[in-house]
Scaffold this motif. Sequence first.
Motif: not given
Length: 174
Positions: A161-173
Motif C-alpha cells: 500500500g504505502a510503499f509497494a504493490r504486493r503481488v505473487k511472483a507468478a503475477d509479475v508482468n
Amino acid sequence: MTDALLIIDMQTGLYDAPDKPFERERVLATINQLIGRAREANRPIFVARHTGPEGSPIAAGSPYWQLWHGLHVDEARDHLFNKTRPSCFLGTDLAQQLRAVEVHQLVIVGMKTQFCIDTTCRVAAELGFSVVLPEDGHTCMDTPALNAKAIIEHHNATLAGAFARRVKAADVNF
C-alpha cells in the motif's frame, strides 16, 4: 518508461549461512523465474551485493561476498553493483542508473526481508519509483524475537500500500 528487476544480496555468505534463509530453495527458484521473464521481456536486471569492510567475511572479492552460484545472473549483461548499507540507493548510483534507462516500476526481490528489502522498498518509493514486492520473492532467517515466516508476513503487510504493490511472483508482468 519501463520495468526493472532488482535482486538484493543473494550472496553465498547469506544464502548459505549456518542459519539458512526460510524456504531458500523456493525463493531462489522464484527469483530465477523472474530473471527469465525479465530477460524474455528485455527488461533490465540490477543485482546488489552487500559489501563489508576490508577484512570482513563479505569484503569485496571474498568467497562469501560472491553471488550464490545457483542464481541465474549474467555478469556480462546484468547490472551488478555493490552497496554498504541496507538501502540499495544510499552511496550508490542506482537511482541514476534506473533513470538513465527510464525505469518507472521496480520489482524488488532477495534478502533479507527486514533489512535490505524493507529499506530499499521504502527509499525507492520516496524517490518516486513504483515498487512491486513479490510476497514470495524475498526471505530472511529466524531471529530470537520472530521466526522468518512471521517476519516475511509482517513486512509484506507493512510495505503493501504505502510503499509497494504486493503481488505473487507468478503475477509479475514485465
